[in-house]
Write an enzyme that holds these catalytic residues in place. Sequence first.
Site, PDB file in Angstrom:
ATOM      1  N   ALA A 176     -14.741  22.888  11.475  1.00 60.05           N
ATOM      2  CA  ALA A 176     -16.429  22.990  11.902  1.00 60.05           C
ATOM      3  C   ALA A 176     -17.275  23.244  11.140  1.00 60.05           C
ATOM      4  CB  ALA A 176     -16.342  23.878  13.463  1.00 60.05           C
ATOM      5  N   GLU A 187     -27.671  21.189  11.693  1.00 56.83           N
ATOM      6  CA  GLU A 187     -26.368  21.002  10.800  1.00 56.83           C
ATOM      7  C   GLU A 187     -26.367  19.724  10.215  1.00 56.83           C
ATOM      8  OE1 GLU A 187     -21.498  20.490  11.373  1.00 56.83           O
ATOM      9  OE2 GLU A 187     -22.774  20.901  13.159  1.00 56.83           O
ATOM     10  N   THR A 226     -20.781  16.389  15.220  1.00 60.14           N
ATOM     11  CA  THR A 226     -19.264  16.140  16.228  1.00 60.14           C
ATOM     12  C   THR A 226     -19.766  15.724  17.711  1.00 60.14           C
ATOM     13  OG1 THR A 226     -18.202  16.798  14.142  1.00 60.14           O
ATOM     14  CG2 THR A 226     -16.825  16.326  16.487  1.00 60.14           C
ATOM     15  N   LYS A 235     -11.077  16.768  16.323  1.00 61.05           N
ATOM     16  CA  LYS A 235     -11.324  15.935  14.699  1.00 61.05           C
ATOM     17  C   LYS A 235      -9.100  16.132  14.230  1.00 61.05           C
ATOM     18  CE  LYS A 235     -15.437  17.577  12.638  1.00 61.05           C
ATOM     19  NZ  LYS A 235     -15.654  18.806  11.484  1.00 61.05           N
ATOM     20  N   ARG A 287      -8.946  14.317   8.037  1.00 60.27           N
ATOM     21  CA  ARG A 287      -8.178  13.578   8.974  1.00 60.27           C
ATOM     22  C   ARG A 287      -6.621  12.871   8.885  1.00 60.27           C
ATOM     23  NH1 ARG A 287     -12.763  15.260   9.872  1.00 60.27           N
ATOM     24  NH2 ARG A 287     -14.691  14.099  11.985  1.00 60.27           N
ATOM     25  N   GLU A 295     -15.829   9.232   5.664  1.00 57.77           N
ATOM     26  CA  GLU A 295     -17.266   9.019   4.381  1.00 57.77           C
ATOM     27  C   GLU A 295     -16.579   9.424   3.121  1.00 57.77           C
ATOM     28  OE1 GLU A 295     -19.907  13.542   3.906  1.00 57.77           O
ATOM     29  OE2 GLU A 295     -18.629  13.410   5.802  1.00 57.77           O
TER      30      GLU A 295
END
Length: 436
Positions: free
Chosen positions: A407, A285, A259, A425, A392, A240
């Site tokens: 997280a 969230e 996620t 992830k 990532r 993002e």
Amino acid sequence: MSTTDECSRVEYVADPAAAMSWLAGSDRFGEYVMYERAGEWTFAADPIGSVELDATELRVLWEGTSTADAWAGRPARVLDRALAALPLAGRHAYGWIGFEFCAWALGMSDHVDPRTTLAHVMIPRIEVRVGAFGVRVRGATPTETGDIHDLIAQSQTVEPPKPHPVDVRADSTGYRNRVAEAVAEINAGRYQKVILSRRVDLAHPVNIPATYRLGRAHNTPARSFLLRLGGLEAAGFSPELVVSVDEERMVTTEPLAGTRAFGLGDAVDRAARAELITDPKEIVEHAISVYTAFGEIAEVAERGTAAVSDFMAVRERGSVQHLASTVRGRLAADRSSWDALERLFPSVTASGIPKREGVDSVFRLDAARGLYSGAVVRVSEAGAMEATLVLRSIFQDAEGAWLRAGAGVVGQSRPEREFEETCEKLGSVAPYVVRA
């Protein structure tokens, strides 16, 4: 020296990621930042100038002349002024901003070690762009231009590297205990959400360009990057934007929160998606993240222009799928791109809610982050900007290589589930690590 784009001898590049990896791995062009956006890859290399900011000093280098000065105020404005003072002559600037950059705007600079690098931005001599138009080279000598075309052609015939997958299940950071501590603080009313992360150190040096090539083939990022700058190497597949400000002064951010794993087979992926869009914890969230991002854009946008679109869409990013939304507004006349970055940085999806309390929790419960959850930036001379969120990713410096993932922790979080989310992830990069 060439000062304008030169038409390509290569009309089509089937694998731009391989081309970028090969240019970076050739070690022909010094320090570099590679940035992918909207079907175009740019390899920016051999800096003619740079601006580096740490917690106490601003260092500016231009064509062999350097200065170093103490600074005061807000880091974003210091960088804005330093870049504006350079004769960029139509060039873009590229670089990175560390998570700790946010501390000054939030009144928390005492949390930051004085030796911490906050930002490092460089102005390249050479830019190589690869896209549907072929290859275009700017700033290189004729010999260099020929070599660049030859390297790109060669990259298309080289077999992909062999990976050495990393085991991410071990946790030396006490992650579950830290999550439990954050849940207790949230339930005590101290804040609503925090993103806690864990670092996975690697036992061997890494070939970062080769890891980028292999990882990019297995990821679907919003943006990607590859860099070697100021002693730091990194590659990542960003899910993002933190913020973009285009030539029409439209400000955009894309919060992702919520996620589930992806890539486990159609039936499993569909079941995970159905669970994701109906899970109260994930919905809460995401909703509070979008609410916060909307308020931040509204503060720097013209009144009445802030708006949300694609609310709670599901976007697939490598080994995970996320709830996603887009928030936009038109930048107010008295605000700059750097003002927008300062207000939206760090991303709400990488810090917490409220942001100040969330960042305080990160400083207390996470180790120093550096580039992780910071941004890789691309800035035009006219002030257009993109800052993509560094997640990532894989990192390497003189002390070693590592991965990192986090997280979102809210009151309903369970430590074991949040640990599992970090594993999901990390799966975007860990299977594709290439040893040096």
